[in-house]
Write a protein that holds these residues in place. Structure first.
Motif, PDB file in Angstrom:
ATOM      1  N   ARG A  32       0.834  -1.208   0.000  1.00  0.00           N
ATOM      2  CA  ARG A  32       0.000   0.000   0.000  1.00  0.00           C
ATOM      3  C   ARG A  32       0.869   1.260   0.000  1.00  0.00           C
ATOM      4  O   ARG A  32       0.610   2.209  -0.737  1.00  0.00           O
ATOM      5  N   SER A  58      -7.989 -10.467   2.480  1.00  0.00           N
ATOM      6  CA  SER A  58      -8.752  -9.216   2.493  1.00  0.00           C
ATOM      7  C   SER A  58      -7.850  -7.995   2.644  1.00  0.00           C
ATOM      8  O   SER A  58      -8.141  -6.932   2.087  1.00  0.00           O
ATOM      9  N   SER A  59      -6.736  -8.131   3.354  1.00  0.00           N
ATOM     10  CA  SER A  59      -5.791  -7.015   3.482  1.00  0.00           C
ATOM     11  C   SER A  59      -5.176  -6.671   2.134  1.00  0.00           C
ATOM     12  O   SER A  59      -4.995  -5.504   1.802  1.00  0.00           O
ATOM     13  N   THR A  62      -7.761  -4.946   0.065  1.00  0.00           N
ATOM     14  CA  THR A  62      -7.927  -3.579   0.570  1.00  0.00           C
ATOM     15  C   THR A  62      -6.826  -2.670   0.046  1.00  0.00           C
ATOM     16  O   THR A  62      -7.088  -1.520  -0.340  1.00  0.00           O
ATOM     17  N   SER A  63      -5.593  -3.168  -0.001  1.00  0.00           N
ATOM     18  CA  SER A  63      -4.493  -2.339  -0.512  1.00  0.00           C
ATOM     19  C   SER A  63      -4.688  -2.037  -1.999  1.00  0.00           C
ATOM     20  O   SER A  63      -4.388  -0.932  -2.455  1.00  0.00           O
TER      21      SER A  63
END
Length: 119
Positions: A32, A58-59, A62-63
């Motif tokens: 990110r 999911s991380s 999200t990034s």
């Protein structure tokens, strides 16, 4: 993570990022930050080549969403290509395959990016 720069004939610069391994809670924050830095300092047009990423959680998603939003804020483009078969399922199950512009190959993503927007 590999990073390359491509310049179109019209002078538009596109940054290609190629993370490797897992894009998960342990690595997503670094990715990110790299996206933010590239969009802020190098080019608002980004292609993310996921050919070497065999796991996304999911991380990681999200990034990618945050990177797409950052590019959108500066009227750039954000494209994903070469999604590893094991990671492709995550995009399909979460329906993120309809949110992102996803291309089969890096060259297709580069040809399509950026939608005629001058940088």
């Amino acid at each position: 993570m590999e990073q390359t720069t491509h310049t179109h004939q019209d002078g538009t610069t596109v940054i290609v990022l190629q993370p490797t391994g897992r894009l998960d809670i342990a690595t997503a924050w670094q990715f990110r930050l790299k996206l933010q830095e590239c969009i802020a300092k190098l080019s608002r047009h980004i292609v993310v080549n996921l050919g070497q990423v065999n796991f996304i959680d999911s991380s990681g998603l999200t990034s990618l969403v945050a990177g797409m939003r950052d590019a959108d804020k500066v009227r750039g483009s954000f494209r994903i290509c070469n999604v590893h078969p094991e990671a492709k399922l995550v995009f399909e199950v979460t329906m993120m395959d309809s949110v992102f512009e996803i291309f089969e190959t890096e060259s297709e993503a580069l040809e399509g990016a950026p939608r005629g927007v001058a940088s």
